[in-house]
Design an enzyme around this catalytic site. Structure first.
Site: not given
Ligand code: PAF
Length: 282
Positions: A37, A147, A153, A185
């Site tokens: 993050h 990421g 996603q 993760s």
């Molecule tokens: O990757 C994540 O942490 C989640 O899928 C997100 C993008 C914050 C959506 O809840």
């Protein structure tokens, strides 16, 4: 740093920011923040005047038997992490604020959401697309930071942003790994010592795929079979899928003749880990 819980309040404050022509970078998270993050936040800070991080464990992206209840929640730590990372706003809505009683609107990115992780987690990407669409509407950022570890996603959200004309750039930032290769993760926190050391096999399998490609292998089935063999050497590892797909439609590629995503999901006990690598054909 300001912590805002109310969506309308955040929208109003950020409208003023936009009016002053200050750009907004947005990092959506479910908390349990780690160095992965941080790399998104750093990039957002570099490229924008203002950085907004959302922390919301989104119930709509978890299946009934998944880990919503036990998903790591460490708000105090996360807020300290955001403060230390020069975040301007943390958006911290409640479930009720995001999904008030009678909530009934969902975003489904068809096709892309049904394969890979979507096949084993039905409804997951509908939940992800819905919450991110809502967050984009509240925050109206110039750029959204995601990421590469969650490659599917990112591809789905890029498509959603394009299809629904959100005026936002989607930036995908490289996966951050431990020294031993394990991708960072929030779910790594579930692993015991043995599982954590065994899980290094995932990045090794992905490196093997890249090496096989570099030494001339083009047949996906062969590459996947070698990867599966390597992973299966770890007693606790249960492969959910290993796939080689194209980067736009996420369709299986038999012979590698263009850029591809090698993606996998593997369980260690109750913990499902995902990882991927991109093979550049050119
Ligand atoms: O990757 C994540 O942490 C989640 O899928 C997100 C993008 C914050 C959506 O809840």
């Amino acid at each position: 740093m300001r912590v805002i819980r109310n969506p309308q309040k955040l929208s109003k404050i950020l409208a003023v920011t936009r009016h002053k022509r200050r750009s907004i970078g947005f990092v959506p998270t479910m908390g349990a923040l780690h160095l992965g993050h941080l790399s998104l936040i750093k990039k957002a800070n570099k490229e924008n005047n203002i950085v907004v991080v959302s922390i919301f464990v989104n119930p709509k992206q978890f299946g009934p038997k998944e880990d919503f209840k036990k998903y790591p929640r460490q708000l105090k730590k996360d807020l300290a992490f955001c403060r230390a990372s020069a975040v301007d706003f943390v958006f911290l809505p409640s479930d009720k604020m995001m999904y008030p009683e009678g909530y009934s609107t969902f975003v489904n990115v068809e096709g892309l959401s049904a394969v890979l992780c979507g096949a084993s987690r039905p409804g997951h990407f509908r939940g992800v697309a819905t919450i991110v669409a809502k967050l984009l509407n509240i925050i109206c950022p110039d750029a959204l930071y995601l990421g590469q570890k969650d490659a599917q996603q990112a591809i789905i959200l890029k498509k959603m942003v394009k299809d629904l004309n959100f005026p936002t750039d989607v930036k995908v930032i490289p996966t951050v790994r431990q020294k031993n290769g394990l991708a960072l993760s929030s779910r790594n926190a579930y692993l015991d010592k043995k599982q954590a050391s065994d899980a290094v096999v995932l990045s090794k399998a992905l490196s093997m795929a890249r090496s096989l490609f570099e030494s001339g292998a083009r047949d996906s089935a062969r590459i996947i079979s070698r990867m599966r063999k390597l992973i299966n050497k770890k007693q606790q590892a249960k492969v959910d899928y290993i796939s080689i797909v194209d980067l736009e439609r996420l369709e299986k590629v038999k012979k590698i003749n263009r850029d591809c995503l090698v993606a996998l999901a593997v369980r260690f006990g109750n913990t499902r880990l995902i990882d991927n690598t991109v093979i550049n054909y050119a």
